[in-house]
Design an enzyme around this catalytic site. Structure first.
Site, PDB file in Angstrom:
ATOM      1  N   ASP A  22       0.856  -1.186   0.000  1.00 44.81           N
ATOM      2  CA  ASP A  22       0.000   0.000   0.000  1.00 44.81           C
ATOM      3  C   ASP A  22       0.896   1.241   0.000  1.00 44.81           C
ATOM      4  O   ASP A  22       1.661   1.461   0.935  1.00 44.81           O
ATOM      5  CB  ASP A  22      -0.889  -0.004   1.249  1.00 44.81           C
ATOM      6  CG  ASP A  22      -2.071   0.942   1.117  1.00 44.81           C
ATOM      7  OD1 ASP A  22      -2.117   1.700   0.135  1.00 44.81           O
ATOM      8  OD2 ASP A  22      -2.931   0.919   2.018  1.00 44.81           O
ATOM      9  N   ASP A 135      -2.598   2.509  -6.250  1.00 46.95           N
ATOM     10  CA  ASP A 135      -1.602   2.565  -5.177  1.00 46.95           C
ATOM     11  C   ASP A 135      -1.624   1.345  -4.262  1.00 46.95           C
ATOM     12  O   ASP A 135      -1.112   1.390  -3.154  1.00 46.95           O
ATOM     13  CB  ASP A 135      -1.819   3.833  -4.338  1.00 46.95           C
ATOM     14  CG  ASP A 135      -3.145   3.822  -3.587  1.00 46.95           C
ATOM     15  OD1 ASP A 135      -4.044   3.060  -3.979  1.00 46.95           O
ATOM     16  OD2 ASP A 135      -3.273   4.586  -2.608  1.00 46.95           O
ATOM     17  N   GLU A 136      -2.185   0.231  -4.733  1.00 42.81           N
ATOM     18  CA  GLU A 136      -2.385  -0.895  -3.839  1.00 42.81           C
ATOM     19  C   GLU A 136      -2.406  -2.205  -4.615  1.00 42.81           C
ATOM     20  O   GLU A 136      -2.976  -2.278  -5.702  1.00 42.81           O
ATOM     21  CB  GLU A 136      -3.720  -0.682  -3.105  1.00 42.81           C
ATOM     22  CG  GLU A 136      -4.097  -1.735  -2.117  1.00 42.81           C
ATOM     23  CD  GLU A 136      -5.479  -1.432  -1.525  1.00 42.81           C
ATOM     24  OE1 GLU A 136      -5.926  -2.220  -0.677  1.00 42.81           O
ATOM     25  OE2 GLU A 136      -6.115  -0.439  -1.941  1.00 42.81           O
TER      26      GLU A 136
END
Length: 445
Positions: A22, A135-136
């Site tokens: 993350d 973003d993950e």
């Protein structure tokens, strides 16, 4: 590797090693990558902060900005009250430059380029990667390491991302996807938490119930009504009561709190829909506040669709009213388009139906996506595009962009594909989104 396993094939939960990566306050981190002097100062990424602009919202707030009460999905006007712009503080003797921050506009093209470099590293490090958002991501690293060395492996991954791309990441490692996700959030920013098999339930026991994957502020309130405040309480609750209150999702969060999660890390295909939603701390009937939130969500979803080269033929909203009734409205267009202003205007039109009603949560969604090359539909046909659909009912489970079930935290902003109601299924049946920052997702969590 001894006993090599084909990627994606089944293993026992105790043997599986899942990493959840993350990126910390990703949009703000990207701006600092572009402007290193911003490091250590409060940074807010959003829309509507320039003089003369009247609407906008925060996409991401750095941890320094959060100390001033600025958070993602907040109206930009509220953010500026808590944290003035540096450029304004310099010229205004009534403002303290030391208590001001830097504001930057959302630049999805740049953030996508940075995300692409991070994704390349993840795919080099693991044979199976599930990209959840910009973003993950989840990684199945069962064949790359073992429980004796996985902490060193994760530390090297973090160092590689930081040194090669220039942005920080938090990593959680556990035998299940849900536990890995919670672990990655446990020691932010720049954290690394490893939860070994057999320790998952103890790891969860004292955590607030909203830390359980799939539980956000709205669900946490309902659980509190049942006397459930911690993950340990949830793990010890009567599953029949949870199923009666929340349906199948109640059993899912019950299992997650107990460390039980048999989902495997599988790559995603093209999204069926793109959505973003945000919950209010308290239900509100303030039309201006609701409108600002819907405008922000609409802009985020439209930006995401553009970045994916996706055209959409259906625009919809989701409105959750007290106690927890989910209402969806959608409008079908004559043909597929990429028109951000249309997303905003249709979403606001659909919101008008809820004038005067108290609202706990709102969402905006585009669906019936098309990724084929060709001209988009002419705007001239939209005068007759009034094929509205409506559904109303109790809270429903979210559905991933690939159609698999995965409860989305109902208190964070998401860009996940979501079948908001059974009657909306036709939208998702077309050619085949992403949890992320508040988690544009998905903005920063």
């Amino acid at each position: 590797m001894d006993g090599a396993r084909l990627p994606g094939t089944s293993v026992d939960d105790g043997d599986r090693i899942v990493a959840h990566v993350d990126m910390d306050c990703f949009y703000a981190a990207c701006e600092r990558r572009r402007e290193p002097p911003l490091e250590g100062d409060p940074v807010v990424v959003g829309m509507g902060f320039e003089p003369g602009e009247t609407h906008g919202a925060v996409a991401t707030a750095s941890y320094e900005a959060r100390e001033y009460g600025v958070d993602s999905a907040m109206a930009i006007s509220a953010a500026l009250e808590r944290l003035p712009r540096k450029v304004d503080a310099v010229d205004d003797p009534a403002l303290d430059v030391a208590d001001a921050g830097f504001y930057r506009p959302v630049d999805m093209e740049y953030y996508e380029s940075v995300s692409g470099r991070v994704r390349a590293i993840l795919h080099d490090c693991a044979p199976v990667v599930r990209e959840v958002s910009i973003d993950e991501a989840y990684l199945d690293v069962t064949d790359e390491t073992d429980w004796n060395t996985v902490e060193q492996w994760a530390a090297r991954l973090k160092d590689e991302i930081r040194s090669t791309v220039g942005v920080p990441a938090s990593v959680g490692v556990a035998p299940t996807m849900s536990a890995a996700k919670v672990a990655s959030d446990r020691d932010k920013p720049d954290g690394l938490v490893v939860v070994e098999p057999g320790d998952v339930r103890d790891f969860f026991a004292d955590l607030p119930v909203e830390d359980v994957h799939g539980v956000g502020p709205v669900t946490a309130e309902e659980l509190d009504d049942l006397g459930i405040e911690t993950a340990g309480d949830l793990a010890s609750a009567d599953p029949d009561v949870l199923e009666e209150r929340f349906g199948e999702r109640g059993l899912e969060i019950y299992s997650y709190a107990r460390g039980e999660d048999d989902r495997e890390v599988t790559p995603r295909g093209r999204p069926k829909s793109l959505s973003r939603e945000s919950a209010f701390t308290e239900a509100t009937d303030d039309r201006a506040e609701l409108g600002d939130r819907v405008r922000s969500l609409a802009a985020s979803v439209a930006d995401r669709a553009t970045s994916k080269d996706a055209l959409y033929q259906t625009i919809g909203i989701k409105v959750v009213t007290p106690p927890f009734d989910v209402n969806t409205r959608a409008r079908s267009l004559p043909g597929p388009v990429d028109e951000p202003e249309l997303v905003e205007s249709v979403a606001l039109d659909l919101l008008d139906e809820f004038e005067g009603q108290r609202v706990r949560k709102v969402g905006v969604r585009v669906s019936n996506l098309s990724f084929t090359a060709g001209e988009q539909a002419s705007l001239g046909g939209f005068e007759g595009a009034n094929d509205d659909t409506a559904t109303t009912g109790p809270g429903a489970d979210e559905v991933n962009d690939d159609g698999t079930s995965e409860p989305a935290p109902d208190g964070q902003v998401t860009l996940t594909g979501a079948a908001w109601a059974e009657g909306d299924a036709s939208d998702d049946a077309a050619t085949p989104p992403v949890d992320g920052q508040t988690t544009i997702d998905d903005f920063c969590k």
